[in-house]
Design a protein around this motif. Structure first.
Motif, PDB file in Angstrom:
ATOM      1  N   UNK A  31       6.399   0.088   3.671  1.00  0.00           N
ATOM      2  CA  UNK A  31       5.897  -1.092   4.383  1.00  0.00           C
ATOM      3  C   UNK A  31       5.913  -0.926   5.891  1.00  0.00           C
ATOM      4  N   UNK A  32       6.922  -0.263   6.393  1.00  0.00           N
ATOM      5  CA  UNK A  32       7.037  -0.113   7.837  1.00  0.00           C
ATOM      6  C   UNK A  32       6.007   0.822   8.447  1.00  0.00           C
ATOM      7  N   UNK A  33       5.488   1.759   7.664  1.00  0.00           N
ATOM      8  CA  UNK A  33       4.576   2.731   8.232  1.00  0.00           C
ATOM      9  C   UNK A  33       3.177   2.739   7.662  1.00  0.00           C
ATOM     10  N   UNK A  34       3.015   2.213   6.446  1.00  0.00           N
ATOM     11  CA  UNK A  34       1.739   2.371   5.752  1.00  0.00           C
ATOM     12  C   UNK A  34       1.064   1.047   5.381  1.00  0.00           C
ATOM     13  N   UNK A  35       1.521  -0.049   5.957  1.00  0.00           N
ATOM     14  CA  UNK A  35       0.971  -1.367   5.626  1.00  0.00           C
ATOM     15  C   UNK A  35      -0.541  -1.441   5.872  1.00  0.00           C
ATOM     16  N   UNK A  36      -1.014  -0.884   6.962  1.00  0.00           N
ATOM     17  CA  UNK A  36      -2.450  -0.944   7.271  1.00  0.00           C
ATOM     18  C   UNK A  36      -3.262  -0.217   6.197  1.00  0.00           C
ATOM     19  N   UNK A  37      -2.733   0.870   5.653  1.00  0.00           N
ATOM     20  CA  UNK A  37      -3.444   1.577   4.585  1.00  0.00           C
ATOM     21  C   UNK A  37      -3.451   0.754   3.304  1.00  0.00           C
ATOM     22  N   UNK A  38      -2.318   0.090   3.000  1.00  0.00           N
ATOM     23  CA  UNK A  38      -2.309  -0.792   1.833  1.00  0.00           C
ATOM     24  C   UNK A  38      -3.364  -1.896   2.012  1.00  0.00           C
ATOM     25  N   UNK A  39      -3.406  -2.502   3.190  1.00  0.00           N
ATOM     26  CA  UNK A  39      -4.368  -3.582   3.439  1.00  0.00           C
ATOM     27  C   UNK A  39      -5.797  -3.092   3.231  1.00  0.00           C
ATOM     28  N   UNK A  40      -6.098  -1.907   3.720  1.00  0.00           N
ATOM     29  CA  UNK A  40      -7.438  -1.339   3.564  1.00  0.00           C
ATOM     30  C   UNK A  40      -7.706  -0.985   2.100  1.00  0.00           C
ATOM     31  N   UNK A  41      -6.712  -0.432   1.423  1.00  0.00           N
ATOM     32  CA  UNK A  41      -6.835  -0.115   0.000  1.00  0.00           C
ATOM     33  C   UNK A  41      -7.160  -1.390  -0.777  1.00  0.00           C
ATOM     34  N   UNK A  42      -6.389  -2.426  -0.538  1.00  0.00           N
ATOM     35  CA  UNK A  42      -6.571  -3.695  -1.236  1.00  0.00           C
ATOM     36  C   UNK A  42      -7.952  -4.289  -0.957  1.00  0.00           C
TER      37      UNK A  42
END
Length: 182
Positions: A31-42
């Motif tokens: 969560x601390x480093x990859x949140x933006x990628x999760x948001x884009x994935x979602x």
């Protein structure tokens, strides 16, 4: 209705043959480093997949009882999904809860897919560093992986289908749980 359900299933749930059911997947990431990628994935895959995320289990569960936390991960997050997608970034291999989520996935014999992010870490030999439990299962032939760049819905669907069909006899889940981050 003469003993038939027509376009209803037992229990009154309406269904349409034109509306495909979205597959539920659990997405594990730092969560601390990859949140933006999760948001884009979602955002990109939301039509095809219902992405279940953990919302940072450490803050939600707030327990030091490992068995309790593992039970919560299995029952509250992994149950009802068919596959876990691990977003592999720079610090993923150091994250305790990421390891625990992979373990819970393997305990349930669900598919396991890794997506290597552009910000992944490499070792001195230039190899991508992934979480140890994930690597164990790539080596055993159970887990599958790909790169973030150019990932399409068709690619991801194929990877998930492949992962789900892997025989559970290939699972390697004997590694002790990671007890801390870093």
């Amino acid at each position: 209705m003469n003993g038939t359900y027509g376009n209803q299933f037992p229990g009154g749930l309406l269904s349409s043959p034109m509306t495909p059911r979205r597959r539920k997947v659990f997405v594990s990431y730092h969560h601390g480093g990859d949140q933006a990628y999760y948001d884009e994935f979602s955002r990109f895959f939301h039509v095809e997949y219902e992405a279940v995320r953990d919302n940072s289990l450490q803050r939600i569960i707030q327990s030091n009882d490992t068995e309790y936390v593992m039970r919560q991960i299995r029952e509250q997050y992994i149950t009802g999904t068919s596959c876990t997608i691990v977003l592999i970034g720079e610090k993923s291999h150091e994250r305790k809860y990421l390891d625990w989520e992979i373990k819970a996935t393997l305990d349930k014999c669900h598919g396991l897919v890794g997506v290597v992010l552009p910000i992944h870490a490499k070792n001195s030999a230039g190899e991508i560093i992934v979480p140890d439990r994930f690597l164990d299962n790539v080596k055993s032939g159970y887990a599958v992986w790909t790169y973030w760049q150019g990932l399409t819905i068709n690619d991801l669907t194929q990877l998930i289908d492949t992962a789900i069909l892997r025989p559970s006899s290939q699972i390697n889940n004997i590694r002790p749980l990671r007890q801390r981050n870093g």
